[in-house]
Design a protein around this motif. Structure first.
Motif, PDB file in Angstrom:
ATOM      1  N   ASP A  66       1.531  -0.868  -0.749  1.00  0.00           N
ATOM      2  CA  ASP A  66       1.113   0.292  -0.020  1.00  0.00           C
ATOM      3  C   ASP A  66       1.426   0.510   1.134  1.00  0.00           C
ATOM      4  OD1 ASP A  66      -0.508  -1.976  -0.095  1.00  0.00           O
ATOM      5  OD2 ASP A  66      -2.265  -0.733   0.739  1.00  0.00           O
ATOM      6  N   SER A  67       1.850  -0.824   1.886  1.00  0.00           N
ATOM      7  CA  SER A  67       2.528  -0.817   3.511  1.00  0.00           C
ATOM      8  C   SER A  67       3.346  -1.714   3.547  1.00  0.00           C
ATOM      9  CB  SER A  67       1.002  -1.339   4.324  1.00  0.00           C
ATOM     10  OG  SER A  67       1.111  -1.857   4.017  1.00  0.00           O
ATOM     11  N   SER A  68       4.132  -1.987   4.415  1.00  0.00           N
ATOM     12  CA  SER A  68       5.150  -2.676   4.830  1.00  0.00           C
ATOM     13  C   SER A  68       4.412  -4.039   4.603  1.00  0.00           C
ATOM     14  CB  SER A  68       6.254  -2.274   5.961  1.00  0.00           C
ATOM     15  OG  SER A  68       7.010  -2.924   5.443  1.00  0.00           O
ATOM     16  N   THR A 115       8.049  -2.471   1.677  1.00  0.00           N
ATOM     17  CA  THR A 115       6.985  -2.111   0.889  1.00  0.00           C
ATOM     18  C   THR A 115       7.757  -2.431  -0.275  1.00  0.00           C
ATOM     19  OG1 THR A 115       8.429   0.226   0.469  1.00  0.00           O
ATOM     20  CG2 THR A 115       6.515  -0.324   2.324  1.00  0.00           C
ATOM     21  N   ARG A 165      -2.106  -6.655  -0.311  1.00  0.00           N
ATOM     22  CA  ARG A 165      -1.111  -5.491  -0.343  1.00  0.00           C
ATOM     23  C   ARG A 165      -1.094  -5.199  -1.724  1.00  0.00           C
ATOM     24  NH1 ARG A 165      -0.959  -5.916   3.563  1.00  0.00           N
ATOM     25  NH2 ARG A 165       0.938  -5.409   6.018  1.00  0.00           N
TER      26      ARG A 165
END
Length: 95
Positions: free
Chosen positions: A54-56, A7, A40
């Motif tokens: 916000d997310s991997s 992330t 992202r």
């Protein structure tokens, strides 16, 4: 850039991070980073060249092809960013 799913995104130069919204006193959150159709959103900055998204994602040295600033940000009474709206009209809020 990061080499494994993470992330965090590490920019190769401070100048690139500044273009993505880094500022020591007032960093811009909600910036959209796009690379190879992966999107992202920056939710915080860890240091002058590393942001948290916000997310991997695995970008493994892939160049970011587009950086889009949010069109509106929402702050609380102390000036802390609590959400943003991107150019597509999507609204995001932190809890």
């Amino acid at each position: 850039m990061t080499a494994a799913a993470s992330t965090t995104v590490v920019f190769s130069s401070a100048a690139d991070a500044i273009l993505a919204g880094y500022s020591a006193t007032n960093p811009i959150l909600g910036v959209t980073l796009i690379s190879n159709a992966l999107t992202r959103y920056i939710v915080s900055w860890a240091n002058p060249t590393t942001c948290v998204v916000d997310s991997s994602v695995t970008w493994a040295g892939t160049a970011i092809t587009s950086v889009q600033l949010p069109i509106a940000t929402f702050v609380d009474s102390s000036g802390v960013t609590k959400g943003w709206m991107n150019a597509e009209g999507n609204v995001y809020f932190f809890r």
